[in-house]
Scaffold this motif. Structure first.
Motif, PDB file in Angstrom:
ATOM      1  N   VAL A 193     135.509  54.502 116.886  1.00 41.79           N
ATOM      2  CA  VAL A 193     135.442  55.901 116.418  1.00 41.79           C
ATOM      3  C   VAL A 193     136.721  56.653 117.496  1.00 41.79           C
ATOM      4  O   VAL A 193     136.736  56.550 118.942  1.00 41.79           O
ATOM      5  CB  VAL A 193     134.303  56.632 116.945  1.00 41.79           C
ATOM      6  N   ASP A 194     137.699  57.091 117.215  1.00 43.48           N
ATOM      7  CA  ASP A 194     139.038  57.468 117.819  1.00 43.48           C
ATOM      8  C   ASP A 194     139.032  58.978 117.635  1.00 43.48           C
ATOM      9  O   ASP A 194     139.256  59.698 116.475  1.00 43.48           O
ATOM     10  CB  ASP A 194     140.272  57.083 117.178  1.00 43.48           C
ATOM     11  N   VAL A 195     139.140  59.692 118.817  1.00 43.56           N
ATOM     12  CA  VAL A 195     138.915  61.198 118.832  1.00 43.56           C
ATOM     13  C   VAL A 195     140.396  61.863 119.097  1.00 43.56           C
ATOM     14  O   VAL A 195     140.352  63.030 119.313  1.00 43.56           O
ATOM     15  CB  VAL A 195     138.007  61.883 119.751  1.00 43.56           C
ATOM     16  N   SER A 196     141.612  61.216 119.320  1.00 41.18           N
ATOM     17  CA  SER A 196     142.718  61.708 119.158  1.00 41.18           C
ATOM     18  C   SER A 196     143.087  62.623 118.197  1.00 41.18           C
ATOM     19  O   SER A 196     142.712  62.129 117.144  1.00 41.18           O
ATOM     20  CB  SER A 196     144.024  60.530 119.319  1.00 41.18           C
ATOM     21  N   HIS A 197     143.702  63.765 118.345  1.00 39.05           N
ATOM     22  CA  HIS A 197     143.746  64.655 117.332  1.00 39.05           C
ATOM     23  C   HIS A 197     142.759  65.690 116.894  1.00 39.05           C
ATOM     24  O   HIS A 197     143.189  66.782 116.366  1.00 39.05           O
ATOM     25  CB  HIS A 197     144.555  63.897 116.044  1.00 39.05           C
ATOM     26  N   ILE A 198     141.520  65.421 117.643  1.00 40.88           N
ATOM     27  CA  ILE A 198     140.321  66.321 117.040  1.00 40.88           C
ATOM     28  C   ILE A 198     140.544  67.419 117.991  1.00 40.88           C
ATOM     29  O   ILE A 198     140.623  67.445 118.990  1.00 40.88           O
ATOM     30  CB  ILE A 198     139.094  65.428 117.054  1.00 40.88           C
ATOM     31  N   ALA A 199     139.818  68.739 117.274  1.00 41.25           N
ATOM     32  CA  ALA A 199     139.810  69.971 118.226  1.00 41.25           C
ATOM     33  C   ALA A 199     138.678  69.539 119.048  1.00 41.25           C
ATOM     34  O   ALA A 199     137.852  68.892 118.879  1.00 41.25           O
ATOM     35  CB  ALA A 199     139.434  71.140 117.066  1.00 41.25           C
ATOM     36  N   PRO A 200     138.584  70.655 120.110  1.00 37.31           N
ATOM     37  CA  PRO A 200     137.527  70.413 121.041  1.00 37.31           C
ATOM     38  C   PRO A 200     136.054  70.213 120.895  1.00 37.31           C
ATOM     39  O   PRO A 200     135.480  69.123 121.224  1.00 37.31           O
ATOM     40  CB  PRO A 200     138.071  71.476 122.134  1.00 37.31           C
ATOM     41  N   LYS A 201     135.724  71.203 120.074  1.00 38.63           N
ATOM     42  CA  LYS A 201     134.138  71.082 119.650  1.00 38.63           C
ATOM     43  C   LYS A 201     134.008  69.653 119.009  1.00 38.63           C
ATOM     44  O   LYS A 201     132.901  69.261 119.132  1.00 38.63           O
ATOM     45  CB  LYS A 201     133.792  72.225 118.644  1.00 38.63           C
ATOM     46  N   GLY A 202     134.741  69.340 118.032  1.00 43.84           N
ATOM     47  CA  GLY A 202     134.598  67.953 117.327  1.00 43.84           C
ATOM     48  C   GLY A 202     134.458  66.793 118.342  1.00 43.84           C
ATOM     49  O   GLY A 202     133.868  65.972 118.073  1.00 43.84           O
ATOM     50  N   PHE A 203     135.284  66.928 119.083  1.00 45.49           N
ATOM     51  CA  PHE A 203     135.119  66.021 120.395  1.00 45.49           C
ATOM     52  C   PHE A 203     133.962  65.836 120.801  1.00 45.49           C
ATOM     53  O   PHE A 203     133.347  64.871 120.834  1.00 45.49           O
ATOM     54  CB  PHE A 203     136.366  66.299 121.497  1.00 45.49           C
ATOM     55  N   TRP A 204     133.591  66.890 121.417  1.00 45.21           N
ATOM     56  CA  TRP A 204     132.020  66.810 122.045  1.00 45.21           C
ATOM     57  C   TRP A 204     130.924  66.462 121.053  1.00 45.21           C
ATOM     58  O   TRP A 204     130.148  65.858 121.565  1.00 45.21           O
ATOM     59  CB  TRP A 204     131.820  68.143 122.772  1.00 45.21           C
ATOM     60  N   ASP A 205     131.103  66.895 120.004  1.00 46.69           N
ATOM     61  CA  ASP A 205     130.172  66.665 118.724  1.00 46.69           C
ATOM     62  C   ASP A 205     130.009  65.031 118.961  1.00 46.69           C
ATOM     63  O   ASP A 205     129.021  64.315 118.653  1.00 46.69           O
ATOM     64  CB  ASP A 205     130.242  67.033 117.767  1.00 46.69           C
ATOM     65  N   ASP A 226     149.147  71.054 129.925  1.00 47.70           N
ATOM     66  CA  ASP A 226     148.261  71.573 129.056  1.00 47.70           C
ATOM     67  C   ASP A 226     148.624  71.681 127.784  1.00 47.70           C
ATOM     68  O   ASP A 226     149.242  72.719 127.232  1.00 47.70           O
ATOM     69  CB  ASP A 226     148.031  73.163 129.866  1.00 47.70           C
ATOM     70  N   HIS A 227     148.414  70.561 127.005  1.00 51.72           N
ATOM     71  CA  HIS A 227     148.804  70.604 125.700  1.00 51.72           C
ATOM     72  C   HIS A 227     147.679  70.289 124.545  1.00 51.72           C
ATOM     73  O   HIS A 227     146.637  69.688 125.099  1.00 51.72           O
ATOM     74  CB  HIS A 227     149.743  69.379 125.418  1.00 51.72           C
ATOM     75  N   PRO A 228     147.472  70.991 123.495  1.00 48.47           N
ATOM     76  CA  PRO A 228     146.369  70.876 122.709  1.00 48.47           C
ATOM     77  C   PRO A 228     145.572  69.385 122.498  1.00 48.47           C
ATOM     78  O   PRO A 228     144.507  69.168 122.464  1.00 48.47           O
ATOM     79  CB  PRO A 228     146.549  71.470 121.699  1.00 48.47           C
ATOM     80  N   ARG A 229     146.939  68.479 122.371  1.00 55.63           N
ATOM     81  CA  ARG A 229     146.202  67.120 122.237  1.00 55.63           C
ATOM     82  C   ARG A 229     145.861  66.333 123.239  1.00 55.63           C
ATOM     83  O   ARG A 229     145.257  65.069 123.291  1.00 55.63           O
ATOM     84  CB  ARG A 229     147.629  66.383 121.643  1.00 55.63           C
ATOM     85  N   ASN A 230     145.945  67.051 124.381  1.00 60.55           N
ATOM     86  CA  ASN A 230     145.640  66.082 125.990  1.00 60.55           C
ATOM     87  C   ASN A 230     144.125  66.469 126.123  1.00 60.55           C
ATOM     88  O   ASN A 230     143.726  67.518 125.778  1.00 60.55           O
ATOM     89  CB  ASN A 230     146.552  66.767 126.843  1.00 60.55           C
ATOM     90  N   LEU A 231     143.566  65.629 127.004  1.00 64.41           N
ATOM     91  CA  LEU A 231     142.059  65.868 127.374  1.00 64.41           C
ATOM     92  C   LEU A 231     141.778  66.246 128.694  1.00 64.41           C
ATOM     93  O   LEU A 231     142.579  65.843 129.698  1.00 64.41           O
ATOM     94  CB  LEU A 231     141.575  64.403 127.176  1.00 64.41           C
ATOM     95  N   THR A 232     140.858  67.207 128.793  1.00 62.67           N
ATOM     96  CA  THR A 232     140.526  67.652 130.013  1.00 62.67           C
ATOM     97  C   THR A 232     139.959  66.609 130.889  1.00 62.67           C
ATOM     98  O   THR A 232     139.400  65.678 130.384  1.00 62.67           O
ATOM     99  CB  THR A 232     139.508  68.768 130.050  1.00 62.67           C
ATOM    100  N   ASP A 233     139.689  67.015 131.937  1.00 63.22           N
ATOM    101  CA  ASP A 233     139.036  65.707 132.972  1.00 63.22           C
ATOM    102  C   ASP A 233     137.635  65.345 132.792  1.00 63.22           C
ATOM    103  O   ASP A 233     137.038  64.313 132.643  1.00 63.22           O
ATOM    104  CB  ASP A 233     139.237  66.216 134.359  1.00 63.22           C
ATOM    105  N   ASP A 234     136.987  66.356 132.096  1.00 66.29           N
ATOM    106  CA  ASP A 234     135.621  66.460 131.646  1.00 66.29           C
ATOM    107  C   ASP A 234     135.535  65.550 130.394  1.00 66.29           C
ATOM    108  O   ASP A 234     134.667  64.911 130.110  1.00 66.29           O
ATOM    109  CB  ASP A 234     135.084  67.857 131.313  1.00 66.29           C
ATOM    110  N   MET A 235     136.385  65.608 129.457  1.00 61.75           N
ATOM    111  CA  MET A 235     136.706  64.770 128.425  1.00 61.75           C
ATOM    112  C   MET A 235     136.871  63.479 128.769  1.00 61.75           C
ATOM    113  O   MET A 235     136.211  62.358 128.104  1.00 61.75           O
ATOM    114  CB  MET A 235     137.711  65.355 127.622  1.00 61.75           C
ATOM    115  N   LEU A 236     137.901  63.454 129.566  1.00 60.12           N
ATOM    116  CA  LEU A 236     138.090  61.829 130.035  1.00 60.12           C
ATOM    117  C   LEU A 236     136.936  61.242 130.627  1.00 60.12           C
ATOM    118  O   LEU A 236     136.643  60.015 130.396  1.00 60.12           O
ATOM    119  CB  LEU A 236     139.111  61.894 131.043  1.00 60.12           C
TER     120      LEU A 236
END
Length: 361
Positions: A193-205, A226-236
């Motif tokens: 499952v690859d989440v690059s490109h997905i919007a934030p809520k979809g990532f967390w889902d 701070d680019h929409p494609r990049n991940l926050t530290d919490d996401m990492l």
């Protein structure tokens, strides 16, 4: 950056001995285009020399997906149609090329195939989808693609599909019910499952659904850019906790917002990922648009703001992949840690996730 002759020699020896995996590439569109024009052995003739110069063992190549350029040439002006057809044709194109040049190219079915390719001096190709449109609302097609060799799928590209919203969709609705079912089915099959490109809520889902590692094949750090494609530290941290891997992206706008990207800035993203996630969860997902068909590039950005493909000059070609190794040696990384980044982390995850065809419970 100029390195000492001793460091360059050490880097070259280490790099060419290591398993090196480019976690996201764009080679298939060129292969398919040239095959339709009557060429054979496109991968061996146009791409393998560059990849070999860069000491690359394997590429994770997206063969089809959501984007507009994933429509075969006669149908380019019809949006949202024939993605399944194109995906099957693209997969066939890669197998045709492998059959034309068996001494050069190996389509991967198991993680051992990557090790075998290294041993035999071949380049292994992991087939991937960048966006789930080719499954056309039918979860059974995930199993079909898996049998055909697709081992990783991005849930979305930039826009909305049946699974979720992409980062440029203008919405953030999270995974649909079908999207959550698709993630569960991918974990069951052994498809990453690859989440690059997905919007934030979809990532967390996707994280919340659970069931296996979640990857981000080509994303950088929002803390540094701070680019929409990049991940926050919490996401990492969430990707690392799932057992997944993030691939550092070489594209300029994902590295810095201030002018031309510098190579040291790319290394800063890598080091930040390691600091946040640990050294077992970081890789390289370069996404270099090298030898990419101009017609496909123009179509991709038709009617949208142009995203110019600008890279650090030290890493604007797959032939320059050894510069990553040299740069990290210069930053006093131990060799074992560099080997993990170059390919061992991805290889370990592939071994963990991929299942033999027909054995999914």
């Amino acid at each position: 950056m100029r390195y000492t002759e001793d460091l360059v020699t050490r880097a070259s020896e280490l790099h060419h001995d290591a398993i090196v995996i480019a976690g996201h590439t764009d080679i298939c569109p060129d292969v398919g285009k040239r095959q339709r024009a009557g060429e054979r052995g496109v991968f061996a003739a146009r791409h393998a020399p560059v990849l070999r110069s860069g000491g690359i063992t394997a590429v994770c190549d997206h063969v089809a997906g959501d984007a507009r350029y994933h429509i075969d040439f006669p149908f380019r002006n019809i949006q949202g149609t024939n993605r399944l057809k194109f995906a099957v044709q693209a997969i066939d194109a890669m197998y045709r090329d492998a059959e034309a040049s068996p001494e050069t190219m190996l389509v991967v079915m198991t993680a051992d195939d990557i090790v075998r390719a290294k041993r035999e001096g071949k380049i292994a190709v992991v087939l991937c989808l960048e966006g789930a449109s080719p499954i056309e609302g039918d979860l059974n097609l995930l199993g079909v693609y898996y049998r055909l060799g697709v081992r990783k799928m991005g849930l979305t590209h930039d826009h909305r599909n049946l699974l979720a919203d992409g980062v440029r969709s203008g919405a953030d609705g999270g995974l649909t019910t079908f999207g959550k079912d698709a993630v569960r089915e991918m974990h069951r099959l052994g498809m990453i499952v690859d989440v690059s490109h997905i919007a934030p809520k979809g990532f967390w889902d996707a994280i919340e659904v659970g069931g296996g590692p979640v990857h981000a094949s080509h994303s950088n750090c929002a803390a540094l850019c701070d680019h929409p494609r990049n991940l926050t530290d919490d996401m990492l941290r969430a990707v690392a906790k799932s057992g997944g891997v993030v691939g550092a992206h070489a594209l300029g706008p994902l590295i810095t917002k201030s002018g031309r990207p510098e190579f040291e800035q790319l290394l800063d993203h890598i080091e930040h990922m390691v600091a946040v996630m640990g050294e077992d969860h970081v890789s390289i997902g370069p996404d270099l648009m090298e030898n990419y068909p101009k017609e496909e590039y123009d179509l991709l950005w038709q009617g949208t703001p142009k995203l110019h493909y600008v890279y650090p000059p030290e890493f604007d070609s797959y032939a320059k992949f050894p510069n990553i190794t040299a740069g990290l040696l210069h930053r006093e990384w131990p060799e074992a840690k560099i080997r993990k980044l170059l390919g061992e982390n991805l290889l370990r995850s592939f071994r963990t996730v991929w299942k033999p065809v027909g054995t999914a419970a």
